[in-house]
Design an enzyme around this catalytic site. Structure first.
Site, PDB file in Angstrom:
ATOM      1  CG  ASN A   9       9.628  63.994  11.806  1.00 41.33           C
ATOM      2  OD1 ASN A   9      10.089  62.855  11.954  1.00 41.33           O
ATOM      3  ND2 ASN A   9      10.313  65.080  12.118  1.00 41.33           N
ATOM      4  CD1 TRP A  10       4.962  59.250  11.949  1.00 45.89           C
ATOM      5  CD2 TRP A  10       5.414  57.071  11.764  1.00 45.89           C
ATOM      6  NE1 TRP A  10       3.953  58.673  11.209  1.00 45.89           N
ATOM      7  CE2 TRP A  10       4.198  57.327  11.081  1.00 45.89           C
ATOM      8  CE3 TRP A  10       5.885  55.759  11.783  1.00 45.89           C
ATOM      9  CZ2 TRP A  10       3.470  56.337  10.417  1.00 45.89           C
ATOM     10  CZ3 TRP A  10       5.164  54.759  11.125  1.00 45.89           C
ATOM     11  CH2 TRP A  10       3.967  55.053  10.460  1.00 45.89           C
ATOM     12  CE  LYS A  11       9.428  65.789  15.589  1.00 48.25           C
ATOM     13  NZ  LYS A  11       9.440  66.995  16.409  1.00 48.25           N
ATOM     14  CG  HIS A  94      13.546  68.095  12.229  1.00 45.04           C
ATOM     15  ND1 HIS A  94      13.674  68.392  13.572  1.00 45.04           N
ATOM     16  CD2 HIS A  94      12.212  68.070  11.976  1.00 45.04           C
ATOM     17  CE1 HIS A  94      12.466  68.528  14.100  1.00 45.04           C
ATOM     18  NE2 HIS A  94      11.566  68.346  13.158  1.00 45.04           N
ATOM     19  CD  GLU A  96      12.963  67.236  16.978  1.00 45.41           C
ATOM     20  OE1 GLU A  96      12.928  66.150  16.377  1.00 45.41           O
ATOM     21  OE2 GLU A  96      11.934  67.817  17.386  1.00 45.41           O
ATOM     22  CD  GLU A 166       9.269  71.156  11.244  1.00 41.78           C
ATOM     23  OE1 GLU A 166       8.195  70.540  11.307  1.00 41.78           O
ATOM     24  OE2 GLU A 166      10.339  70.673  11.632  1.00 41.78           O
ATOM     25  N   GLY A 172       6.769  70.731  19.345  1.00 51.31           N
ATOM     26  CA  GLY A 172       6.564  69.915  20.536  1.00 51.31           C
ATOM     27  C   GLY A 172       6.187  70.707  21.774  1.00 51.31           C
ATOM     28  CB  SER A 212       2.219  72.733  18.206  1.00 51.32           C
ATOM     29  OG  SER A 212       3.306  72.533  19.090  1.00 51.32           O
ATOM     30  N   GLY A 233       4.560  66.436  13.810  1.00 61.06           N
ATOM     31  CA  GLY A 233       5.299  65.549  14.698  1.00 61.06           C
ATOM     32  C   GLY A 233       4.347  64.743  15.572  1.00 61.06           C
ATOM     33  N   GLY A 234       4.197  65.164  16.823  1.00 64.12           N
ATOM     34  CA  GLY A 234       3.417  64.432  17.815  1.00 64.12           C
ATOM     35  C   GLY A 234       2.065  63.916  17.329  1.00 64.12           C
TER      36      GLY A 234
HETATM   37  P1  13P Z   1       5.297  68.711  16.625  1.00 62.52           P
HETATM   38  O1  13P Z   1       4.152  68.593  15.669  1.00 62.52           O
HETATM   39  O2  13P Z   1       5.335  67.604  17.633  1.00 62.52           O
HETATM   40  O3  13P Z   1       5.375  70.068  17.229  1.00 62.52           O
HETATM   41  O4  13P Z   1       6.646  68.523  15.751  1.00 62.52           O
HETATM   42  C1  13P Z   1       6.814  69.259  14.608  1.00 62.52           C
HETATM   43  C2  13P Z   1       7.996  68.731  13.894  1.00 62.52           C
HETATM   44  O5  13P Z   1       9.120  68.859  14.358  1.00 62.52           O
HETATM   45  C3  13P Z   1       7.775  68.025  12.622  1.00 62.52           C
HETATM   46  O6  13P Z   1       8.970  67.786  11.962  1.00 62.52           O
END
Ligand code: 13P
Length: 248
Positions: A9-11, A94, A96, A166, A172, A212, A233-234
């Site tokens: 997920n490149w957000k 998600h 967020e 999640e 994050g 993470s 994510g990251g």
């Molecule tokens: P991180 O891997 O940066 O913690 O993010 C997880 C995430 O929200 C994937 O959708």
């Protein structure tokens, strides 16, 4: 036997050029991967060009969000009809989106239904906050999110849905859930699905862990019986770390 599913997920990161360059590097590094489904979810603006880059490879494309309407006067929204040109998957609900943009389980439910109607496969995200975990509410929250977001889904729909657990406190933050903590919730999710949809659907359901995930912790998570992949994510923003996660 559930095939492992690893999605990035490149957000809200990377412009078109950066996205294409990451996609190029990934297809090159991951070209021999057969035993896992690999998906990248770039920003809307990069979907078309990332799709062009990866379409003949084993890397598939997903979107990060979607409108629950087909089309019309909804300024700024992107409909499933538009996504279908490029995407096989779409991340829905998600945390967020829930936290910053007011999406609740009812909205998420409408989106899941609409995605399925258009042939997109939803990656439905659920998870508890730290406060909820500390208050011993994790299972109640997970069950309620599942019930509400999956309202009126039939068995056929369930076969196309992927669930991502999640925990919000692990996103994050660098604080990964331990494999045991994650497994406990995954087992519970499968139990809830089994109660409503039966053993066959529950045992085929893929449940991803997100929060993470890094190249150095992916293996112990994936070794757990009920963890069927990762939503990253990251660490998905860098070709070396994401391919390290896929190729653990
Ligand atoms: P991180 O891997 O940066 O913690 O993010 C997880 C995430 O929200 C994937 O959708």
């Amino acid at each position: 036997m559930r095939k492992l599913f690893i999605a990035g997920n490149w957000k809200m990161n990377k412009n078109v050029k950066e996205s294409v360059s990451l996609a190029k590097s990934l297809i090159n590094r991951l070209k021999d991967v057969q035993d896992k489904d690999v998906v990248v979810c770039p920003a809307f603006t990069a979907l078309s060009q990332v799709y062009e880059e990866v379409k003949d490879s084993n890397v598939k494309v997903g979107a990060q969000n979607m409108s629950f309407e087909d089309e019309g006067a909804y300024t700024g929204e992107i409909s499933p009809r538009m996504l279908k040109d490029f995407c096989e998957y779409v991340i829905l609900g998600h945390s967020e989106r829930r936290q910053y943009f007011g999406e609740d389980d009812e909205i998420v439910n409408k989106k899941v239904k609409k995605a399925l109607e258009h042939g997109l496969k939803p990656i439905l995200c659920i998870g508890e906050t730290l406060e909820e975990r500390d208050g011993d509410k994790t299972f109640d929250i997970i069950e309620s999110q599942l019930k509400k977001s999956l309202k009126n889904m039939d068995k056929n729909d369930m076969k196309k849905i992927i669930i991502a657990y999640e925990p919000i406190w692990a996103i994050g933050t660098g604080k990964t859930a331990t494999p045991e903590q994650a497994e406990e919730v995954h087992v519970f999710i499968r139990k809830v699905i089994k109660k409503s949809y039966g053993d066959e659907i529950a045992s085929e359901l893929r449940i991803l862990y997100g929060g993470s995930v890094k190249p150095d912790n992916v293996k112990t998570l994936m070794e757990k019986e009920d963890i069927d992949g990762a939503l990253v994510g990251g660490a998905s923003l860098d070709a070396e770390s994401f391919s390290g996660i896929v190729d653990f």
